[in-house]
Design an enzyme around this catalytic site. Sequence first.
Site, PDB file in Angstrom:
ATOM      1  N   ASN A 109       0.874  -1.352   0.024  1.00 53.65           N
ATOM      2  CA  ASN A 109       0.064   0.147  -0.030  1.00 53.65           C
ATOM      3  C   ASN A 109       0.825   1.237   0.029  1.00 53.65           C
ATOM      4  OD1 ASN A 109       0.715  -0.644   2.504  1.00 53.65           O
ATOM      5  ND2 ASN A 109      -0.745   0.532   3.350  1.00 53.65           N
ATOM      6  N   GLU A 207       3.805  -5.199  12.395  1.00 56.13           N
ATOM      7  CA  GLU A 207       2.967  -4.218  12.340  1.00 56.13           C
ATOM      8  C   GLU A 207       1.678  -4.539  11.416  1.00 56.13           C
ATOM      9  OE1 GLU A 207       0.679  -1.476  11.545  1.00 56.13           O
ATOM     10  OE2 GLU A 207       2.295  -0.958  10.104  1.00 56.13           O
ATOM     11  N   CYS A 241      -3.294   1.156   6.852  1.00 59.45           N
ATOM     12  CA  CYS A 241      -3.508   0.460   7.802  1.00 59.45           C
ATOM     13  C   CYS A 241      -4.028   1.394   8.962  1.00 59.45           C
ATOM     14  CB  CYS A 241      -2.495  -0.080   8.653  1.00 59.45           C
ATOM     15  SG  CYS A 241      -1.083   0.754   8.977  1.00 59.45           S
ATOM     16  N   GLU A 422       7.973   1.023  16.526  1.00 55.78           N
ATOM     17  CA  GLU A 422       9.092   1.641  15.529  1.00 55.78           C
ATOM     18  C   GLU A 422       8.845   3.056  15.871  1.00 55.78           C
ATOM     19  OE1 GLU A 422       6.792   0.248  12.001  1.00 55.78           O
ATOM     20  OE2 GLU A 422       8.272  -1.310  11.605  1.00 55.78           O
TER      21      GLU A 422
END
Length: 441
Positions: A109, A207, A241, A422
């Site tokens: 994406n 993630e 997301c 992160e």
Amino acid sequence: IEAAVKAAREAFPGWSSRSPQERSRVLNQVADLLEQSLEEFAQAESKDQGKTLALARTMDIPRSVQNFRFFASSILHHTSECTQMDHLGCMHYTVRTPVGVAGLISPWNLPLYLLTWKIAPAMAAGNTVIAKPSELTSVTAWMLCKLLNKAGVPPGVVNIVFGAGPRVGEALVSHPEVPLISFTGSQPTAERITQLSAPYCKKLSLELGGKNPAIVFEDANLDECVPATVRSSFANQGEICLCTSRIFVQKSIYSEFLKRFVEATREWKVGIPSDPLASMGALISKAHLEKVRSYVKKALAEGAQIRCGEGVDKLSLPARNQAGYFMLPTVITDIKDESCCMTEEIFGPVTCVVPFDSEEEVIERANSVKYGLAATVWSGNVGRVHRVAKKLQAGLVWTNSWLIRELNLPFGGMKSSGIGREGAKDSYDFFTEIKTITIKH
């Protein structure tokens, strides 16, 4: 993968022994070259992924440049800890060492942005890298290889292997000489990665997806909230997301919010990615388009209403693009919290708008899904903002805003949205091993 592991292992001693200053210079050189090639990369990513060219120019590629620059700088400023025990004549201090070969798997994406978000900190910390970009969007990763060579990255430090997950991805995550895996993608794939890597006790950063709520209280500034929530719902065709897919609106302003939200959604233009007036481009594939449309059909079957978008409004495209994977931004109402449209990640331009009564009620409903990545709270009441943000089960909570990122701060989700964080310190922790040394004098 075998060839990449061999190359990465051979390159590791030399790269890991370089000073942070030397690694920083190389990363900055990559950033400079990428910035000089911004338009070329933006054009390629727009064509490869379907996003608008404007989004690639203003977000994806500039943030990829920033990733290299940020970690080139942050690696210079990490410090170690030291404590003394005078009564025993001992001093303790910590040092960090690179882990080794890092396996990095990135999604389709935000192809270059999320790939560089992994490569940059891994390199900065002194690791060598094997990266597997999505097989659906590999062009900018292939282009990046040329820049890495031109920037003086030594052979074997970064190895990019192209291929599908079941073949290339599984070979990477199950390889005994790849001690670290960073993955961004779907929960089912993360479960598979966990199973394959478990025998080797690998370090994992996962993630994953989200079913992110926006909570709009009656004192929200709708002039700011409505356009921002349209953007948070449909940016990049909803294929982020962090996109909002559940909007809870306090009953006293529900009708007004819905009216304005639907009007603003209808103003978003779906068009070919090169159209400067387009707000949304095409979805990634025919299969994904059919999946997203299937959720709208399920909602209708359950008695929900489609307020705008799929099946309600007409999609206008040039004749040569009408067979493309385009879809109008779609707003669903009159839907139950138990519906799959309210519990499963759709990852497309579909959002549900539902009313709520009280603060306690909406917190419970927002937390009722298995995901916990991000949330947004809209209110002018400072006390309420703090209370609600603390109680929401989400790794990221924005108030009166969306998608504001500071790379020093932790990024990641709770529950089925993944493990690990992160950010500057968190990435440094993940890509290094901490060693404690005690000296008695």
